[in-house]
Design an enzyme around this catalytic site. Structure first.
Site, PDB file in Angstrom:
ATOM      1  N   SER A   1      44.689  36.775  44.132  1.00  0.00           N
ATOM      2  CA  SER A   1      44.174  35.549  44.760  1.00  0.00           C
ATOM      3  C   SER A   1      42.911  34.996  44.119  1.00  0.00           C
ATOM      4  CB  SER A   1      43.903  35.829  46.244  1.00  0.00           C
ATOM      5  OG  SER A   1      43.002  36.909  46.378  1.00  0.00           O
TER       6      SER A   1
ATOM      7  N   ASN B   1      46.408  44.710  39.147  1.00  0.00           N
ATOM      8  CA  ASN B   1      45.117  44.095  38.854  1.00  0.00           C
ATOM      9  C   ASN B   1      44.067  44.320  39.936  1.00  0.00           C
ATOM     10  OD1 ASN B   1      43.322  41.781  37.684  1.00  0.00           O
ATOM     11  ND2 ASN B   1      43.768  41.151  39.790  1.00  0.00           N
TER      12      ASN B   1
ATOM     13  N   SER C   1      39.736  48.483  32.112  1.00  0.00           N
ATOM     14  CA  SER C   1      38.377  47.979  31.861  1.00  0.00           C
ATOM     15  C   SER C   1      37.780  48.696  30.654  1.00  0.00           C
ATOM     16  CB  SER C   1      37.497  48.258  33.082  1.00  0.00           C
ATOM     17  OG  SER C   1      36.144  47.978  32.789  1.00  0.00           O
TER      18      SER C   1
ATOM     19  N   TYR D   1      34.305  54.247  38.850  1.00  0.00           N
ATOM     20  CA  TYR D   1      35.109  53.168  38.260  1.00  0.00           C
ATOM     21  C   TYR D   1      35.651  53.586  36.878  1.00  0.00           C
ATOM     22  CZ  TYR D   1      35.968  48.203  36.982  1.00  0.00           C
ATOM     23  OH  TYR D   1      36.512  47.004  36.573  1.00  0.00           O
TER      24      TYR D   1
ATOM     25  N   LYS E   1      39.599  53.797  36.018  1.00  0.00           N
ATOM     26  CA  LYS E   1      40.192  52.988  34.938  1.00  0.00           C
ATOM     27  C   LYS E   1      40.656  53.889  33.780  1.00  0.00           C
ATOM     28  CE  LYS E   1      39.563  48.859  36.778  1.00  0.00           C
ATOM     29  NZ  LYS E   1      40.707  48.087  37.281  1.00  0.00           N
TER      30      LYS E   1
HETATM   31  P1  NAP Z   1      37.514  39.782  41.852  1.00  0.00           P
HETATM   32  O1  NAP Z   1      37.178  38.410  41.371  1.00  0.00           O
HETATM   33  O2  NAP Z   1      36.556  40.520  42.703  1.00  0.00           O
HETATM   34  O3  NAP Z   1      38.953  39.694  42.605  1.00  0.00           O
HETATM   35  C1  NAP Z   1      39.486  40.851  43.130  1.00  0.00           C
HETATM   36  C2  NAP Z   1      40.866  40.582  43.664  1.00  0.00           C
HETATM   37  O4  NAP Z   1      41.418  41.833  44.108  1.00  0.00           O
HETATM   38  C3  NAP Z   1      40.904  39.651  44.850  1.00  0.00           C
HETATM   39  O5  NAP Z   1      42.106  38.907  44.810  1.00  0.00           O
HETATM   40  C4  NAP Z   1      40.900  40.618  46.033  1.00  0.00           C
HETATM   41  O6  NAP Z   1      41.490  40.090  47.217  1.00  0.00           O
HETATM   42  C5  NAP Z   1      41.774  41.717  45.473  1.00  0.00           C
HETATM   43  N1  NAP Z   1      41.577  43.010  46.120  1.00  0.00           N
HETATM   44  C6  NAP Z   1      40.439  43.727  46.224  1.00  0.00           C
HETATM   45  N2  NAP Z   1      40.663  44.860  46.906  1.00  0.00           N
HETATM   46  C7  NAP Z   1      41.980  44.851  47.235  1.00  0.00           C
HETATM   47  C8  NAP Z   1      42.813  45.733  47.966  1.00  0.00           C
HETATM   48  N3  NAP Z   1      42.338  46.868  48.494  1.00  0.00           N
HETATM   49  N4  NAP Z   1      44.111  45.401  48.146  1.00  0.00           N
HETATM   50  C9  NAP Z   1      44.607  44.240  47.625  1.00  0.00           C
HETATM   51  N5  NAP Z   1      43.863  43.367  46.931  1.00  0.00           N
HETATM   52  C10 NAP Z   1      42.558  43.671  46.738  1.00  0.00           C
HETATM   53  O7  NAP Z   1      37.803  40.763  40.634  1.00  0.00           O
HETATM   54  P2  NAP Z   1      38.140  40.451  39.102  1.00  0.00           P
HETATM   55  O8  NAP Z   1      36.871  40.411  38.357  1.00  0.00           O
HETATM   56  O9  NAP Z   1      39.107  39.348  38.989  1.00  0.00           O
HETATM   57  O10 NAP Z   1      38.843  41.830  38.718  1.00  0.00           O
HETATM   58  C11 NAP Z   1      40.251  41.961  38.616  1.00  0.00           C
HETATM   59  C12 NAP Z   1      40.541  43.276  37.912  1.00  0.00           C
HETATM   60  O11 NAP Z   1      39.932  43.259  36.621  1.00  0.00           O
HETATM   61  C13 NAP Z   1      39.956  44.494  38.635  1.00  0.00           C
HETATM   62  O12 NAP Z   1      40.848  45.575  38.527  1.00  0.00           O
HETATM   63  C14 NAP Z   1      38.705  44.784  37.847  1.00  0.00           C
HETATM   64  O13 NAP Z   1      38.341  46.134  37.953  1.00  0.00           O
HETATM   65  C15 NAP Z   1      39.134  44.402  36.460  1.00  0.00           C
HETATM   66  N6  NAP Z   1      38.031  44.087  35.552  1.00  0.00           N
HETATM   67  C16 NAP Z   1      37.176  43.063  35.808  1.00  0.00           C
HETATM   68  C17 NAP Z   1      36.159  42.801  34.906  1.00  0.00           C
HETATM   69  C18 NAP Z   1      35.173  41.673  35.097  1.00  0.00           C
HETATM   70  O14 NAP Z   1      34.204  41.600  34.323  1.00  0.00           O
HETATM   71  N7  NAP Z   1      35.374  40.771  36.038  1.00  0.00           N
HETATM   72  C19 NAP Z   1      36.001  43.596  33.770  1.00  0.00           C
HETATM   73  C20 NAP Z   1      36.896  44.630  33.553  1.00  0.00           C
HETATM   74  C21 NAP Z   1      37.913  44.867  34.442  1.00  0.00           C
HETATM   75  P3  NAP Z   1      40.583  39.358  48.361  1.00  0.00           P
HETATM   76  O15 NAP Z   1      40.289  37.977  47.798  1.00  0.00           O
HETATM   77  O16 NAP Z   1      41.447  39.319  49.563  1.00  0.00           O
HETATM   78  O17 NAP Z   1      39.354  40.171  48.503  1.00  0.00           O
END
Ligand code: NAP
Length: 239
Positions: A10, A85, A137, A150, A154
């Site tokens: 989302s 994700n 990650s 984390y 990962k």
């Molecule tokens: P984000 O903007 O915080 O979005 C997280 C998403 O995951 C939201 O849709 C959230 O839903 C959902 N979510 C969280 N907990 C959940 C659960 N228990 N069950 C189902 N859905 C859940 O995160 P993002 O930055 O896009 O990260 C996405 C992925 O990329 C993650 O695995 C993260 O570890 C990885 N990542 C991110 C980065 C970065 O720099 N952003 C870097 C490396 C890896 P709600 O909206 O309902 O809360």
């Protein structure tokens, strides 16, 4: 109709992946846990041609019930693309880390991988086609201080990617991971971007769409001979 599931679809990276898979012709099942408004926004972006699936990926029973209900309601269909994700972070130095923060991160980022992937794998094997893309990650490749929970989750996901890829390659199911660096989403709010970008060769944080483009390739038929791979999307931060 071809179906794809994006956990945590989302917001952030997951939302960009939903848009990418929609452009590739998939009906996207958008999983999320709490933010209904963000989920509706995502659905609008994919022109209403998706389905919202609200469940907590860390809760095995609920996640499996929701996915089984979908399978029972669609006896002639299967989910051919799975993007694992959903993720959270609860950073702290290990010396200060509470057990709850360790468990939340392992359950949400790693144990969820088991619950969801295992359930959706069997139909992929039966149909002899599937794409599993895991959003890992840089933290899981390099290890980052303040993120033992984390990094462990990962890193575990990356190892599971490589192992499962070898189990299912003959059935034309590929399993790959992407390892993003710093990507502009809610997850990195509060980080000092000006200071951190000095260490990034590309001199900036990435955009969710730049991760989604790589996920889209791995989810495509064109990536049929790529499996067990981890692709960094980090602006050259760590290679
Ligand atoms: P984000 O903007 O915080 O979005 C997280 C998403 O995951 C939201 O849709 C959230 O839903 C959902 N979510 C969280 N907990 C959940 C659960 N228990 N069950 C189902 N859905 C859940 O995160 P993002 O930055 O896009 O990260 C996405 C992925 O990329 C993650 O695995 C993260 O570890 C990885 N990542 C991110 C980065 C970065 O720099 N952003 C870097 C490396 C890896 P709600 O909206 O309902 O809360």
């Amino acid at each position: 109709m071809k179906y794809a599931l994006v956990t945590g679809g989302s917001r952030g990276i997951g939302r960009a992946v939903c848009v990418q898979l929609h452009k590739m012709g998939y009906h996207v099942l958008v999983n999320y846990v709490s933010n209904d408004q963000a989920a509706q926004e995502c659905l609008a972006l994919i022109e209403g041609q998706g389905t919202l699936l609200k469940f907590d990926v860390a809760d095995a029973a609920t996640a499996q019930k929701c996915l089984r209900d979908w399978q029972e309601g669609h006896p002639d269909d299967y989910i051919e693309v799975l993007v694992n994700n959903a993720g959270v972070r609860r950073d702290n130095l290990l010396i200060w880390m509470e057990e709850a923060d360790w468990n939340t991160v392992i359950n949400t980022n790693l144990n969820s991988w088991y619950h969801v992937t295992r359930l959706l794998l069997q139909p992929m094997l039966l149909h002899k086609y599937g794409r599993i893309v895991n959003v890992a990650s840089l933290s899981g490749v390099k290890g980052l201080p303040g993120q033992t929970n984390y990094s462990a989750a990962k890193g575990g996901m990356i190892a599971a990617t490589k192992a499962l890829a070898q189990e299912v390659a003959r059935k034309k199911v590929t399993v790959n991971a992407v390892a993003p660096g710093f990507i502009k989403t809610d997850m990195v709010e509060g980080l000092d971007e000006a200071a951190l970008k000095k260490d990034i060769p590309a001199a900036r944080f990435g955009n969710p769409e730049e991760v989604a483009a790589v996920v889209g390739f791995l989810a495509s038929e064109a990536a049929s001979y790529v499996t067990g791979e981890v692709i960094a999307v980090n602006g050259g931060l760590y290679t």
